[in-house]
Structure formats: structure tokens, C-alpha cells
Write an enzyme that holds these catalytic residues in place. Sequence first.
Site, short mmCIF file in Angstrom:
data_model
loop_
_atom_site.label_atom_id
_atom_site.label_comp_id
_atom_site.label_asym_id
_atom_site.label_seq_id
_atom_site.Cartn_x
_atom_site.Cartn_y
_atom_site.Cartn_z
N GLY A 210 16.83 -7.05 3.29
CA GLY A 210 16.81 -5.62 2.97
C GLY A 210 18.12 -4.96 3.38
N ASP B 20 12.81 -13.76 5.56
CA ASP B 20 12.63 -12.91 4.39
C ASP B 20 11.74 -13.64 3.38
OD1 ASP B 20 14.24 -10.16 3.43
OD2 ASP B 20 13.29 -11.29 1.80
N TYR C 225 2.53 4.66 3.21
CA TYR C 225 3.64 4.17 4.05
C TYR C 225 3.69 4.96 5.38
CZ TYR C 225 8.68 3.59 5.18
OH TYR C 225 9.90 3.35 5.77
C1 AKB Z 1 11.59 5.86 2.10
O1 AKB Z 1 12.08 6.70 1.36
O2 AKB Z 1 10.46 5.38 1.96
C2 AKB Z 1 12.39 5.42 3.29
C3 AKB Z 1 12.05 6.22 4.51
C4 AKB Z 1 12.42 7.65 4.58
O3 AKB Z 1 11.47 5.69 5.41
N1 AKB Z 1 13.78 5.52 3.03
#
Ligand code: AKB
Length: 340
Positions: free
Chosen positions: A14, A36, A155
Amino acid sequence: MSGRMTALVTGANGELGHALIARLVEEGSRDVIAIDLREPDASIASKCAQVIVGDVTQRTTFEQVNPSARVDSVFHLAALLSTASEKNPERAQSVNVDGLIQALTFAMAHSARVDRRVKVLFPSSIAAYGVASLEAKSALGAANETQASEPTTMYGLNKRYGEQLGCYFSERYRQLSTEANPPGVDFRSIRYPGIISAFTLPTGGTSDYLPEYLHAAAQGKPYACFVRGDTRVPFMAMPDAVRALLMLEKAAPETLTQRVYNVTACNPTPVEFSKLLQKALPPAALSFDVSAARQRIVDSWPEQLDDQAARKDWGWAPTMGLDEMVNEYLLPNVVARYAR
Ligand code: AKB
């Protein structure tokens, strides 16, 4: 494998992985083992003592680490970023949470082997925040680590839980199945803003619009930005992101008052960023093709981070504000890259 200490880096292929491995090799004090899912680029592979191609969600991947390696830190960078995670929440949970459990479990077991605590460095994110509205975002201003901590994306949830999981493994987890507990895990995490590199492009993130625009503009290509021109979230340059991670890693444990720290450098809107680029590049058309879903994500992130705790505890300060980042790091390097 030598008798030297080793840094284990997951997500080696990454953006952050590339930059971190280059820096670790430059420092030269440790061997590097890279993990990876894909065969790492030759530029990475040639620098590493061992390369493991495997899935971080599988214990068997970590079991391939050379048994004679003495790992002092695990940099667990493997992740599915915010936009990719919204598209595939099940995979996000698996990579972002199960992967972290495997990294922590490896570190715990390895600490018994080397008879010392093993550090686990975990990049968290501004996505760990959840701001309810644009009014709330503007009222919040620079958020410290304890404010607005109800993320609204998969996320963000994964990162927030990952922070808590790491603290739990560091401070509370004791193996009930055995009397002999290993020295354990020393978990440390950074809540990153968006990161911009002059050399690599991110994939699957929602803060990708500034790096995408930069790399398009450097090639004289028009760019359609997927968020509004007045969107404000924090950013930093890749060299400072790597520096922060290594500073936190090296900080003496007694100086740390928390395990999760904000860092930041600047917070330009796309329009402000484009004005800076256009001073040096031929005018590259910036248009807007706003994605409602991605706009919702950035609107839920704070407009700036309060990084006082990192400044106080381990002497953090960015080397580049907005002007230095654009004029001294991004523009010279990105122009040279595409001129070749
Ligand atoms: C994303 O956009 O998901 C990442 C972050 C801000 O963690 N770059």
C-alpha cells in the site's frame, strides 16, 4: 536472518507501506519482513529480509514469519479504506478487524518467544469520528481524541473498534487457558488525516480526491472532483505521516498518556488546493461531479484535528504546513515524476 531486530509490515504494497519500508531501510537498524496479499513490487521486495504473500485475516500468514526473526514492532497497515469498505462491509470487517486480531495474536505469541513486549502500530483515521451535520462539524472545529467518537461508516467503525481492541490487548487481555502470560503487546495508534504522496496514489479512500487531482494536474489532465469544492477535512504529506508513526513507535512508554493520538498538518478545501497548484502548473481544469455517498462520508469527518496530546507527549509537529507541502514536496516531486 540476522540477529538484528525486525520490523514486520503488513499491507506492504500500500501507499503507507511503500513509504514506511523505504524509511525503515534508510534507517538501516532493523530487518524488514513484508506481508501483502499481492506479490510486493520489486522495489519493496528487494529491500526486505522476507516477503510473505498472504491474507492477514489468516493465522497461517503470520505463521510464515521466519522463526528466527526477532520482531520488535508490527506495523499493521493492511486495510480496506473507507469507500471500498462501504462497498463491501463484510470484507471490510474481515480485513480491518480480523486482520488486526491476527496481528495482535501474533505479537502476543511472539512476545513470549523474544521475552519482551512487542509493539503493534496501527494507523487509525479521521474516519473514527462521526459528526452529525455540517453545522455540528463547524461548531466542533478541531476535534480531540475523545470528541464525536461515533463513526458513521464501516471503515470508521472498524478503526474505532480496532483502537479499542488494541488497548484491550495491551492492558487487559490475559490468557485464561494458561498460567504463564507472555510479556505482551504495546499497542500504539495514530488517527491520520488524509495523506498525500507525490509518488503513489491511494485506492478505495474517500480523501483520495486531493491526491487524484494533484496527479491528474501534474499530467495536464482535467479532474472531476467527487466532493464539493468547499469540503474541508485535514490532510498531511506522506513523509510526515511516516515520521509520525516512527516517532510514536520510538516514544518511551512512560511519556505516553494515551494509546491513540491525533496528528495533522493542514486542511485545504479542493478549491484552495487547486489555487496553490495552479500557481506552478498549467491550469488544469477542476470540475465537480459530486457523489452524494462520498460527500456524506467526508461531511461526517471533522474539519481539523486537535493534535495537542501528540505534541505534548512525544514532541510531534509536522515539518510541512500547506504551503511547504505543496511547494516544497508535492509539486517538485510530482512534476519530476511525470516529466520522465
Ligand atoms: C480514506 O479516505 O478512507 C482514508 C482515511 C482518511 O483514512 N484516506
